[in-house]
Design a protein around this motif. Sequence first.
Motif, PDB file in Angstrom:
ATOM      1  N   ASP A 189      -7.366  -1.373   3.368  1.00  0.00           N
ATOM      2  CA  ASP A 189      -7.764   0.154   2.304  1.00  0.00           C
ATOM      3  C   ASP A 189      -9.549  -0.573   1.464  1.00  0.00           C
ATOM      4  OD1 ASP A 189      -7.650  -2.437   0.712  1.00  0.00           O
ATOM      5  OD2 ASP A 189      -5.348  -2.155  -0.246  1.00  0.00           O
ATOM      6  N   HIS A 190      -9.586  -0.684   2.505  1.00  0.00           N
ATOM      7  CA  HIS A 190     -11.137  -0.813   1.865  1.00  0.00           C
ATOM      8  C   HIS A 190     -11.795  -1.114   3.286  1.00  0.00           C
ATOM      9  CE1 HIS A 190     -12.327  -5.502   2.349  1.00  0.00           C
ATOM     10  NE2 HIS A 190     -10.689  -5.407   2.023  1.00  0.00           N
TER      11      HIS A 190
ATOM     12  N   ARG B 250     -10.851  -2.555  -8.234  1.00  0.00           N
ATOM     13  CA  ARG B 250      -9.202  -2.098  -7.417  1.00  0.00           C
ATOM     14  C   ARG B 250      -8.921  -2.811  -6.494  1.00  0.00           C
ATOM     15  NH1 ARG B 250      -9.664   3.335  -3.686  1.00  0.00           N
ATOM     16  NH2 ARG B 250      -8.298   1.917  -2.927  1.00  0.00           N
TER      17      ARG B 250
ATOM     18  N   VAL C  39      -7.344  -4.520  -3.806  1.00  0.00           N
ATOM     19  CA  VAL C  39      -7.027  -4.787  -2.040  1.00  0.00           C
ATOM     20  C   VAL C  39      -7.136  -5.302  -1.985  1.00  0.00           C
ATOM     21  CG1 VAL C  39      -9.465  -2.973  -2.611  1.00  0.00           C
ATOM     22  CG2 VAL C  39      -9.796  -5.172  -2.226  1.00  0.00           C
ATOM     23  N   SER C  40      -6.478  -5.095  -0.329  1.00  0.00           N
ATOM     24  CA  SER C  40      -6.879  -6.464   0.854  1.00  0.00           C
ATOM     25  C   SER C  40      -7.633  -6.998   0.431  1.00  0.00           C
ATOM     26  CB  SER C  40      -6.342  -5.621   2.081  1.00  0.00           C
ATOM     27  OG  SER C  40      -4.856  -4.696   2.150  1.00  0.00           O
TER      28      SER C  40
ATOM     29  N   VAL D  54      -7.914   4.847   1.025  1.00  0.00           N
ATOM     30  CA  VAL D  54      -9.372   2.975   0.882  1.00  0.00           C
ATOM     31  C   VAL D  54     -10.550   3.654   0.335  1.00  0.00           C
ATOM     32  CG1 VAL D  54     -11.138   3.668   3.550  1.00  0.00           C
ATOM     33  CG2 VAL D  54      -7.852   3.523   3.657  1.00  0.00           C
ATOM     34  N   LEU D  55     -11.332   1.880   0.046  1.00  0.00           N
ATOM     35  CA  LEU D  55     -12.088   2.402  -0.334  1.00  0.00           C
ATOM     36  C   LEU D  55     -13.320   1.938   0.480  1.00  0.00           C
ATOM     37  CD1 LEU D  55     -13.318   2.363  -3.310  1.00  0.00           C
ATOM     38  CD2 LEU D  55     -12.641  -0.089  -2.956  1.00  0.00           C
TER      39      LEU D  55
ATOM     40  N   THR E  47       1.125  -1.176  -0.326  1.00  0.00           N
ATOM     41  CA  THR E  47      -0.375   0.008  -0.260  1.00  0.00           C
ATOM     42  C   THR E  47       0.889   1.618  -0.042  1.00  0.00           C
ATOM     43  OG1 THR E  47      -0.169  -0.060   2.315  1.00  0.00           O
ATOM     44  CG2 THR E  47      -1.351  -1.277   1.602  1.00  0.00           C
TER      45      THR E  47
ATOM     46  N   GLY F 205     -10.783  -6.434   5.298  1.00  0.00           N
ATOM     47  CA  GLY F 205     -10.107  -5.057   5.034  1.00  0.00           C
ATOM     48  C   GLY F 205     -11.156  -5.300   6.944  1.00  0.00           C
TER      49      GLY F 205
ATOM     50  N   ARG G 211      -0.222  -6.122   2.420  1.00  0.00           N
ATOM     51  CA  ARG G 211      -2.092  -5.628   2.406  1.00  0.00           C
ATOM     52  C   ARG G 211      -2.686  -7.697   3.356  1.00  0.00           C
ATOM     53  NH1 ARG G 211      -2.560  -3.887  -3.095  1.00  0.00           N
ATOM     54  NH2 ARG G 211      -3.732  -1.450  -3.574  1.00  0.00           N
TER      55      ARG G 211
ATOM     56  N   THR H 293      -4.156 -10.037  -1.924  1.00  0.00           N
ATOM     57  CA  THR H 293      -5.052  -8.933  -2.837  1.00  0.00           C
ATOM     58  C   THR H 293      -6.149  -9.913  -3.632  1.00  0.00           C
ATOM     59  OG1 THR H 293      -3.714  -9.334  -4.536  1.00  0.00           O
ATOM     60  CG2 THR H 293      -3.511  -7.351  -2.773  1.00  0.00           C
TER      61      THR H 293
END
Length: 308
Positions: A57-58, A22, A24-25, A84-85, A6, A28, A12, A16
């Motif tokens: 990141d979400h 996107r 993302v991890s 961050v989503l 990140t 979350g 992450r 992923t």
Amino acid sequence: MTPESTPTSAPRPGGTGRLAGRTVSRVGYGAMQLERLHEDRAAAVALLRHAFDLGVDHVDTAEFYGSGFVNELIREALRPEDDVLIISKVGAASDPGGPFPLRVAQRPEELRAGVEANLVTLGVEQIPVVNLRRMDVGFAPPMPDDQFVDLDDQLAVMTALRDEGKIGAIGLSSVSPDVLRRALPAGIVCVQNAYSLVAREDEELLKLCTAEQIAWVPFFPLGGAMPGMPKVTDEPAVLAAAERLGCTPAQVGLAWLLHHSPQTLLIPGTATTGHLEANLDAGAITLDQETLAALDAIPPRPSTNPLH
């Protein structure tokens, strides 16, 4: 799957996955339990920032979590460097004075009002993902007659909100496979249903998500979140696996979800730093074939609905 870095250089958690186009991890954070920190706002903000620093990141949220309080925490916690989503949801609303903490809010005008309220409390011009929280399966408050709304009418307003730029993508929550199939032309990016090692009634839905490359985001990932729900951590096979692996039973339950399907993204929630770190560490646990076989052999446990 090799964890990517990140912007903060943290690995992450869980490697992923993909959500709304996107990377993302796979692990979350679900923000619902932050409402428990209503009297310690600084601790809640610090917990969120710690999660971001650890690679989360979400984040899953809703306007009806604490009547906007949780959204406001996220708004305060996010820093310019955080990428961050944010995923929110509509379809219910806070009802502090009612017989249940939530009331159903399924009508198109209520869905639009829910998005507008989320925009205000999150302090954003667009919410990257908004889940339409239906009441097709699982636990739901009582449904007044005027709340039985056709899916097409709901998707029409959600699509309009996306066209207006107020939401970036549409997800679904608490739906059946047939409802997801009907919704596919709208471009569904994720599905959230109650699902865990002891509540696997939605295998067909998970297979459909896999076929359509839709993120599968189970809530109540350890069961036991409400009265009448079986708990993953009560299972002897889970306890035995935790002892053998040197981790907690909760970590075994989360790790099983990640191993069970590559489409799975987790959003475990907590209000404590210790549990946050343990949840993220579950993404690094490897389950060998013998352990997986023992866990897979656990039969699904029936639940009783505490809301009726």
